[in-house]
Structure formats: C-alpha cells, structure tokens
Design an enzyme around this catalytic site. Structure first.
Site, PDB file in Angstrom:
ATOM      1  CB  SER A 273       6.572   5.631  -1.698  1.00 38.28           C
ATOM      2  OG  SER A 273       6.404   4.410  -1.027  1.00 38.28           O
TER       3      SER A 273
ATOM      4  NE  ARG B 265       8.422  13.318 -11.026  1.00 35.48           N
ATOM      5  CZ  ARG B 265       8.286  12.434 -12.003  1.00 35.48           C
ATOM      6  NH1 ARG B 265       9.242  12.249 -12.877  1.00 35.48           N
ATOM      7  NH2 ARG B 265       7.180  11.712 -12.108  1.00 35.48           N
TER       8      ARG B 265
ATOM      9  CG  ASP C 220       3.352   1.858  -2.945  1.00 37.75           C
ATOM     10  OD1 ASP C 220       3.563   1.731  -4.171  1.00 37.75           O
ATOM     11  OD2 ASP C 220       2.726   2.813  -2.456  1.00 37.75           O
TER      12      ASP C 220
HETATM   13 MG    MG Z   1       0.048   3.246   1.261  1.00 38.83          MG
END
Ligand code: MG
Ligand code: ADP
Length: 531
Positions: free
Chosen positions: A156, A171, A209
């Site tokens: 993520s 980044r 996600d």
């Molecule tokens: Mg989450």
C-alpha cells in the site's frame, strides 16, 4: 445565542448541494477520460493488468501478504469455489527501525522471514516437501515450478505498475523511508529474499488494496453479474473499476490477456480535482492544506477520508475556542454548565495537536441520540480530555461533525456515481433490482460511520442519469478481505496468465518435477494451485 449562530454558519459552509454533486460528477467523468488517454493527469487511471473479475467458482490454495502502514500480514487462503473460503493468518508489527532501514534488503528480508515462519507454523507438510524438492528442481528462471504457492503481494505505497507482478516504488509514505528501494521493483525485492530462504513461493501478483477489494467482492457477491467497483474509505480513499479496453487509450508497458476486452483500472481518485475546479474549499480545508505534507495533492481524499475528517473538525473546534465572541468548552462559572461544574480542557488534549482528533469520535457523535448526549460527552472526556463539557457545547460539536461527515459522504457519491455512469451498466437490461450493479466498499469510515452509506445513496439519487430508479439498481456492500481473498484471487488470475504464456515451458517442467517428486517419494498435491 452566539454559539448556536456560529455553529449554524459553519454547518452551512459544509453544505454540498445536489447541484454541486452533479457538477462534480461531470468533472469526474472528464478527468477519468483524460486519465485513460494520457499519463500525468489528476486521476492517474493506472492499468492493473487484471483483465477479469471472479464469479465465485474459483478454487485453490493461495498465499497473500499485506504490507500496509503499521503491520505485515501473511495469510493462506483456500478458495472453495462457491463464493466462500477459509483462511489462516499471522500479523506482526513492522519494527520501527526497519521502516527507515539503510537498505531495502533489510526490510524485505524481515518480510521473507515472517513468511517462512508462517509456512513452518501452518503449512509444515507442504513446506518440508517443497524444501526437499527445491534442492532437486531448478529452472533457467530460478525457482519457477507449477507446484509452488502463488502469492499476491498487497503493497500500500505508490508504485508504478508495469506488469501483473512488477512495479517500481515511486515514493514511501506513512513514516517509511528507505531511499535505496525507490525505483526498484518491489516484487523482485521480495522474491529475492524469498529465494534466499528457498521458500516454495512465487510473488505472482502485485496488489493494490482497492483492486483486492473489487476481486474479493466479486468472488463473494450474490448474483450473476460481477462487481464493477471496489472502493476504500479508510485512512485514505481510492477506487478500482472494470473498464473496457477500447476506452483505455494510453499505451501499456507489459503483456496482458486481451480476450476479455476489459481491464481493472486503479483510479487513484484521492487525487481527483487536484486543480480544484469543482471541489468545495472552506477556510478549514485551506488551513489543513497549508500545513499538510503534500500540499496540492490528494485534494479529494483530504475532504473525504478518515485521516483528514477529524483534522478538519479539529480546526473548526480550535477556531471556536479562540473566538472571543462565543463560549465553547468554557464557562463563566458552574451555573452556566449543566453539569454544575466548569469545563476544563487538559493541556495535553489532542485538540491542540495536528492530527490530534481521531475521526472515530465523529462516529460516536453521529451515533449519540441520547437527549443529554451522554456517550459523546464521555468520549470528549476520554479521548480529547475535555472534562465536564456542557450539553450545548457537545451539541455544537455534534452538528459540525455531522456537517463534515455528510459532505464527505456526498463527495463519496460523486466518485461512485461517476464510475457507475462511466461503466454504462445502468443502460443494461440485465441490470435489475434483483441483479443490481454491485460495488464493494471497505474501510473504517464507511464501515463505522453511522449513516454513511444512506447519505451516499441520498446523493446518488440526485445524480442526473442515476436518479431514484437507478439508485435502486446499485448495491453497495461491505467487503473486508481485499488484501487476503482479493490478493489470492489476483494471484489466481496471474497464475492463469503465466500458464498461457508458459504452457510449453510448464509442460517440460512438469516431467522434470514428476521425476523429482518420484525420487523424494512424497508428492503432496495440496499446495498445487488448482484451476
Ligand atoms: Mg484498509
Ligand atoms: P486503513 O485505511 O489503514 O486500511 P481503516 O480502514 O481502519 O485502515 O481506516 C482507518 C481510518 O479510519 C483512520 O483515519 C481512522 O481515524 C478512521 N476511523 C477509525 N475508526 C473509525 C470510526 N469508528 N468512524 C470513523 N472513522 C474511523
């Protein structure tokens, strides 16, 4: 009364009319198209190389790992082929020193060690068998072999994805800082450490996600239509949806299966309207912006998601506290406080620190229907160290919180409604109230904020092209297994693509593997990805 007048004026500044919603939907559609055409636009519209959503019949055992902000989760998922699954998982906090390690290797070696521990603990039979076979089977590409676990890697952080299991880190965010990893392929970094430990795992898919949420929802959702959108309303906000390949005009770097005519697109809608053509901006939004780490970016997210709503509320509260014209969380004496006391705000209150007000208290405020606001006043004491808050003050807090939450829900409807329109599915005769357009959502905000989904629906009904009738044919369901089941499903899709690309190679390998398995005499098929 000054506080009430002031509160009403604040509430009014957060109002977001049906007309505003419609204007924003049009602009969203424009920016969405722009992102499909070229790079460097506000909606990034990142191709994910995932070209189909599941229908619930998928089967097999897969691994999934998730490196979010704070924790690293490792799990194995058995897809049972009827929309259900079983899974086992471990979770460990990422050590602070590794978040800022010198070398990427330090962090990724830790992740590989955790995966090894998980296998030893939960899949020891498969694990030992594979370790033995690893010693005997090798291939020109390293450890490729059809009997290894395929793993989906939910990562993520911002990456530039160039293939289903390839993506370079743009980044770090969320307190991570390992400059050595920038521009490197995070799947390759993880695979290298997995290989050093001789683990029977292939990092088959790099998972965002939101894409995981879409896949998990599509697997589990009832009905014959696959899901069209997966959306997150948690710390941040983002969505991934199923787009027609014909609308994806910008060039794609890697290979993909063209047969479905579709591809899942990660919109990165947190950056919708960074140029502020249509987004509402109160003075508190401007103030949050000025002190943010990334001014000018994630402008939509800063008005919608959990990380920011509490901060907007905090800024309003601070202004009220500093306003000499109003009495807020302060009393002349105990007679002006219905507790017969005087309100005291502790100096260590989160109200005085940036990010010091957790959005969760907005849910508490929304939930509290008690005539004396007992629950909210308790939370103000416990969470914000505002002692003996008076009823009127708690009520003002509740009204402002509601206004901010409501604007966020209506803004959420902008993205959701625009994507629904973008898919054109409302014109599809197969889409009915019984078999609606399906959308999966995840994140603490949409899950816990009372009335968030109803407020989204209210705004959807006001959108031109959706209306009352259209909103009835949109189903928004909670989905919480994006980084587990969703990632496993993407690993499954990836394994399918691999098979097509390497059918011959795999055929050869199969005979080698069979020979090797025969020599070690314990062909354990449990870890095989069936399809
Ligand atoms: Mg989450
Ligand atoms: P993540 O986005 O990291 O996967 P979550 O979906 O749990 O995690 O979202 C966390 C965010 O949701 C935080 O910004 C937090 O302030 C907010 N949040 C947590 N609980 C609630 C709640 N009950 N109501 C509203 N927001 C909440």
């Amino acid at each position: 009364m000054a506080l009430e007048t002031e509160t009403d004026s604040i509430v009014q500044q957060f109002e977001y009319s049906d007309n505003d919603v419609n204007k924003a939907v049009k602009e969203f559609l424009r920016q969405a198209d722009e992102g499909l055409e070229k790079d460097g636009t506000s909606l990034s519209q990142i191709p994910t190389y995932v070209t189909a959503v599941p229908n619930g019949t998928e089967k097999g055992l897969y691994m999934a790992v998730d490196l979010g902000g704070t924790n690293f989760r490792v799990c194995s998922i058995q897809l049972l082929g009827d929309g259900t699954f079983s899974h086992t998982y471990n979770k460990v906090a990422v050590p602070k020193n590794l978040m800022v390690a010198k070398k990427a290797e330090d962090l990724f070696a830790f992740l590989a060690q955790e995966i090894k521990k998980f296998l030893e603990e939960h899949h020891s039979e498969d694990f030992e068998h594979h370790i033995r076979r690893r010693m005997t089977v090798s291939s020109p590409d390293g450890f490729r072999d059809e009997h290894i676990f395929r793993m989906g890697f939910t990562f993520s952080f911002p990456v530039k994805q160039v293939g289903i299991n390839k993506g370079t880190l743009i980044r770090w965010t969320k307190g991570f800082d390992i400059p050595d990893a920038i521009d490197k392929d995070v799947c390759a970094l993880l695979q290298a450490e997995i290989d050093k430990l001789h683990l029977p795992i292939k990092v088959a898919a790099l998972v965002n996600d939101t894409v995981g949420t879409l896949m998990a929802r599509s697997y589990a959702a009832p009905g014959k239509n696959g899901s069209v959108l997966g959306a997150i309303f948690g710390t941040g906000t983002n969505g991934a949806y199923v787009e027609k390949l014909s609308k994806l005009k910008k060039p794609l770097a890697g290979d993909y299966d063209q047969s479905t005519g579709e591809m899942v697109i990660n919109t990165e809608w947190g950056s919708f309207d960074n140029q502020l053509n249509v987004l509402p901006t109160t003075k508190w939004d401007a103030s949050l912006e000025k002190d943010s780490l990334n001014p000018g970016f994630q402008m939509y997210e800063k008005r919608v998601s959990g990380m920011f709503l509490g901060e907007i509320l905090r800024l309003v509260v601070v202004e009220l506290l500093n306003n000499p014209e109003v009495s807020f969380f302060k009393d002349e004496n105990s007679s002006s406080n219905d507790r017969g006391s005087v309100t005291i705000i502790s100096r260590d209150s989160g109200l005085f620190k940036q990010w010091g007000l957790d959005t969760a208290i907005m849910s508490t405020a929304e939930l509290d229907q008690d005539p004396e606001l007992t629950g909210l006043r308790q939370a103000l004491e416990n969470n914000l160290h505002v002692y003996a808050p008076a009823y009127e003050d708690a009520l003002a807090f509740k009204k402002v919180a509601h206004a901010i939450g409501r604007r966020a829900a209506r803004l959420s409807a902008v993205a959701i409604g625009a994507i629904v329109l973008q898919t054109g599915k409302l014109n599809d005769k197969d889409v009915t109230e019984e078999d609606p357009i399906d959308i999966g959502v995840d994140g603490s905000l949409v899950e816990h904020y009372p009335g968030f989904r109803p407020m989204i629906y209210e705004a959807l009904r006001a959108i031109d092209g959706i209306g009352e009738e259209g909103a009835k044919r949109i189903r928004i369901g909670l989905t919480q297994d994006g980084s587990g089941v969703g990632a496993a499903l993407i690993a499954l899709v990836a394994a399918g693509m691999e098979k097509n690309a390497n059918a011959e190679y795999i055929g050869e390998l199969r005979s080698t593997s069979k020979a090797a398995a025969a020599t070690d005499g314990s062909a354990d098929e449990k870890a095989t990805n069936s399809d």
